[in-house]
Structures are given as structure tokens and as C-alpha cells.
Design an enzyme around this catalytic site. Sequence first.
Site, PDB file in Angstrom:
ATOM      1  N   THR A  79     -31.582  -1.851   7.411  1.00  0.00           N
ATOM      2  CA  THR A  79     -30.477  -2.580   6.772  1.00  0.00           C
ATOM      3  C   THR A  79     -29.646  -3.378   7.768  1.00  0.00           C
ATOM      4  O   THR A  79     -28.561  -3.847   7.436  1.00  0.00           O
ATOM      5  CB  THR A  79     -29.553  -1.593   6.023  1.00  0.00           C
ATOM      6  OG1 THR A  79     -29.012  -0.645   6.968  1.00  0.00           O
ATOM      7  CG2 THR A  79     -30.308  -0.858   4.942  1.00  0.00           C
ATOM      8  N   CYS A 110       0.843  -1.195   0.000  1.00  0.00           N
ATOM      9  CA  CYS A 110       0.000   0.000   0.000  1.00  0.00           C
ATOM     10  C   CYS A 110       0.877   1.244   0.000  1.00  0.00           C
ATOM     11  O   CYS A 110       1.191   1.820   1.049  1.00  0.00           O
ATOM     12  CB  CYS A 110      -0.941   0.002   1.205  1.00  0.00           C
ATOM     13  SG  CYS A 110      -2.157   1.334   1.143  1.00  0.00           S
ATOM     14  N   THR A 119     -26.432   3.998   9.726  1.00  0.00           N
ATOM     15  CA  THR A 119     -27.490   3.775   8.745  1.00  0.00           C
ATOM     16  C   THR A 119     -28.201   5.081   8.457  1.00  0.00           C
ATOM     17  O   THR A 119     -28.282   5.963   9.320  1.00  0.00           O
ATOM     18  CB  THR A 119     -28.509   2.723   9.230  1.00  0.00           C
ATOM     19  OG1 THR A 119     -29.484   2.509   8.212  1.00  0.00           O
ATOM     20  CG2 THR A 119     -29.198   3.170  10.512  1.00  0.00           C
ATOM     21  N   TYR A 120     -28.666   5.185   7.229  1.00  0.00           N
ATOM     22  CA  TYR A 120     -29.473   6.333   6.820  1.00  0.00           C
ATOM     23  C   TYR A 120     -30.881   5.857   6.454  1.00  0.00           C
ATOM     24  O   TYR A 120     -31.662   6.601   5.882  1.00  0.00           O
ATOM     25  CB  TYR A 120     -28.819   7.039   5.630  1.00  0.00           C
ATOM     26  CG  TYR A 120     -27.384   7.447   5.901  1.00  0.00           C
ATOM     27  CD1 TYR A 120     -27.077   8.631   6.567  1.00  0.00           C
ATOM     28  CD2 TYR A 120     -26.319   6.610   5.524  1.00  0.00           C
ATOM     29  CE1 TYR A 120     -25.764   8.987   6.831  1.00  0.00           C
ATOM     30  CE2 TYR A 120     -25.006   6.966   5.790  1.00  0.00           C
ATOM     31  CZ  TYR A 120     -24.732   8.150   6.442  1.00  0.00           C
ATOM     32  OH  TYR A 120     -23.420   8.502   6.709  1.00  0.00           O
ATOM     33  N   GLU A 128     -22.830   4.306  -0.305  1.00  0.00           N
ATOM     34  CA  GLU A 128     -23.225   3.027   0.275  1.00  0.00           C
ATOM     35  C   GLU A 128     -22.114   1.987   0.103  1.00  0.00           C
ATOM     36  O   GLU A 128     -21.883   1.154   0.984  1.00  0.00           O
ATOM     37  CB  GLU A 128     -24.528   2.537  -0.360  1.00  0.00           C
ATOM     38  CG  GLU A 128     -25.735   3.381   0.038  1.00  0.00           C
ATOM     39  CD  GLU A 128     -26.987   3.029  -0.737  1.00  0.00           C
ATOM     40  OE1 GLU A 128     -27.999   2.667  -0.103  1.00  0.00           O
ATOM     41  OE2 GLU A 128     -26.972   3.124  -1.989  1.00  0.00           O
TER      42      GLU A 128
END
Length: 483
Positions: free
Chosen positions: A389, A122, A377-378, A454
Site C-alpha cells: 500500500t 475542538c 502497514t499490515y 484502515e
Amino acid sequence: MNVSAESFTSNPFHICNICQKVIRKKEKGVRVPRPFSSGPSAFIPEEEIVEASQVDPHTEQILAEAYSPSGHVDHLTRVMGLHPHYLESFLRSQFYLLRMDGPLPLHCRHYIAIMAAARHQCSFLVSLHVREFYRMGMCLDWLKGLQYAPQRLRNLNEINKILAHRPWLITKEHIQNLVKTGEHSWSLAELVHAVVLLAHFHALASFVFGSGINPQVDTQNANGFQSVYISNYCTCDLASDHHLDRDLSSTSPGTTDSVSELEALMDRMKRLQEEREEDEASQEEMATRFEKEKKESLLVGSGDMKDEVMPTSKVSRFVEDATFGYQNFARHGEDNPPTFRAQDYSWKDHGFSLVNRLYSDIGLLLDDKFRTACDLTYYNMASHEDVDTTMLRRALFNYVHCMYGIRYDDYDYGEVNQLLERSLKVYIKTVTCYPERTTRRMYDSYWRQFRHSEKVHVNLLLMEARMQAELLYALRAITRYMT
């Protein structure tokens, strides 16, 4: 003789054979896919990231607090800023790990970060912490390679590679070798600090590659240091597939297909919820489903990458035993990772208290970060609103732990196969186990109707699940050594 900053800089304008073929096809008028080549991410359009920060002023505030000494907000922070509540928790814990009072000296913390990130090639993270070394202006010889570092740090190499690739192999003997090595010994507090750093940067490498974070050039750096490019890579590699030419003439899936996939996922979630309320599987059946999922996870994506060899790079100077990896585990036919029952050693009941006792307050910060990622969460799922979800988030987190042999007795692993399609499983396996091989095609192949934010949330869950898995194995080994 001190290593120079310029010695890390490779030619970023190398063009691979695949790109040469793409250029020739484009010259013939053939339409070819193009990566997002500018901005923080090779996968996410920059305008979406900018728009998110403008809509939520809280993001701007957090980004301002995250400024590096050079005065720049790095690409990683900008992408993570799509979820400002999580970003705040992440920055708080990372700042504590790297800057606040703790068992390890500041320069050693950054060197351990380099060692961890280098396991996955990385270069983004390696270059970031190499620059920190230059700013501190000490021990610059260490940057010539791991063999130039003190023996005490080199002794971390064994648990670095094990935690990065096969954490189930770590034992109390590994811990004993580090804390009882004479003049090069580690205290338990120092070792816990080092282990948390290793796990943090292994997992962060997964997020960097999974989100397509673009290399970054620090033009303000007085030393003239630039990003550590992987020398044999073309600049397209993050955003393309190694078999891009094979699919140049193929068409991408239509909107109708992706919409029907979304509806099918919604239906499966609803059906699973109804079945859960009507009937509960026995403990024996739950254990059988876990073992089946664990074995199947070993095969996901393995055939596609069996013969690939990662090119050597400038960051390889910080790696020993570079052939040791997760993939070798499947190829050489070793036994499955032994099942680690979370009920026997969990983060909540065991790991948290141990790490907090040996490295004050870090347990609280890590726990907040784990909870924030999992609870975030939205109540949206693509175009659908008011959606719970929880089931989907738990499937993502538990699938990562399943790949590492960690089982939760109260979870039905049959839900994993119902909720996670094969393309998503391949993506999860790649991002978690060998993130340096992640491509934009993998990123684009799943949840095609979902927002980029998302998918970034998916990467946050994968990162935290991976970090917690590594910590569980390491802290269990420390506990066994102490008892």
C-alpha cells in the site's frame, strides 16, 4: 475572581431542528440512519474498538501507560489504540511535549494547547487541557478567556491562526515580532516549543473530528468539570450531516458497488505501478501536474460549505479573529499558496536539525512519529491480503501537502487523481482544513469496503501530514529570521 469549572458546562441535551424532523419521521415508521451514540467514537462501533484491544495485549499495556491523573483512558487514546505501534510513538512525543523538561512552564504548555484546539472549536481537546489547569491549580483566571492571559501568550495568537489555517503566510517578520517585543519577548527555544505545540494540537483536532471522537465526561473530577460542549450544537452533529433530512429516504450504495470500487482501485494501483516502470514523466510535466492538482484542491468541497457559519461556543473565548480560516482564502480570491519546494526546505534536511537544536530531542521523537505513520502497514487492503500500500499511503500524505502548496519534485501528482476518488478528497480537505465540519456521512462515503482501522490509519496520515506541513512553514520562517 477565578473562573469556575461549572461555567464551562453547557446543556448537552439540546435537540436541533434536524433531529426533531428525524424523530417525527421515526414516529411515522420511517427508517432513519442512527449514529453510534455511545463509546469512544460516533463513527466506529465500540465493540470493534474493544475487540481490537482484547486481541492485542500490547494495546492494553500502552493504554494503561496513558492513564490520565483521573485514572481514565480517554476516547482519543482508545481509538488510536487500533494501531498500537503508532500509539506508542504518539504518546511518547506528546508526553515529552507536555510533561518533560523543556523551555516552557507546564501550565503554559496546556494553555497553548487550548489556544490551538480552540481554533477548530475542538471542545474535546479544550476540555482535556482545561482539566489539567484545574489539577495544577494555578492561573485559573486565564480560563475566563484569551484576554485574561498574559500579553506574552496573547502575542502567539497571530501565528496560531496563521499556522492553523494558512501556514504559507508566515514570515520571518512574524518571528521577529515575537522574539523582539521587550518584556514580552520569546526566546527562540521557547518559540520552537510553542510552535510544535500549536502544530501538534491543530493536527490532533483533525484526528478528533475525523475519527468522530465522542465528548467525554470526567465523573471523577473533584471540580465537577464536564466536557465543553459546543453550545449551539445538537449531540447528533458529529455523527450526522447538516443536510441529513434531505437524504433520509435515499438508499445507501449496495455492496456490489463498493466491491467494484475496491477492485477498480486495486486495478489502478497495478496499472500505475506498471506505467511507472515503463515510462517516467519529465520534470516539466511533473511540475504541471502538481500545479493542476493544487488548483483543483482549492475547489474540492468549497461549494458545499461556502455559506455555512459555525455556531459560537464556549471555547470561542480562547479565539481572536474567529473569521480567519482556510475557507476564506478560496472565497476572497487570493492567489494560490506559493509553491514550496520540499527540496529547498525539507523536514529531513532542514527542519529536523533546527527543531532538535533549539528544543533538545523533540526532533527525534517527531521524526519517529512521522515515519511510523507513513510506514505503518499490515499488507492488507480491505479483503485483500499481501498488498503493497506504499503508493496509496504516499498519495494521501502528499495530497495534504499539495493543498498547502508543498511540492516534491520526485512525485508524480497524476497519481493522486488516479488513487483518490472525489468523496475521499472531500473528506481529506474537510478533516485537514476545517475539521470541525466533518460528518459521519463524509466518513462513510469513501472506501466503503475498508475496515474502520484502515480509515483510522488514513486519519493518522492526514494528521501527521498536516503537522509536518505547518512545521515546515514555521521552521523555514525561523531559519530565515536567524540568517
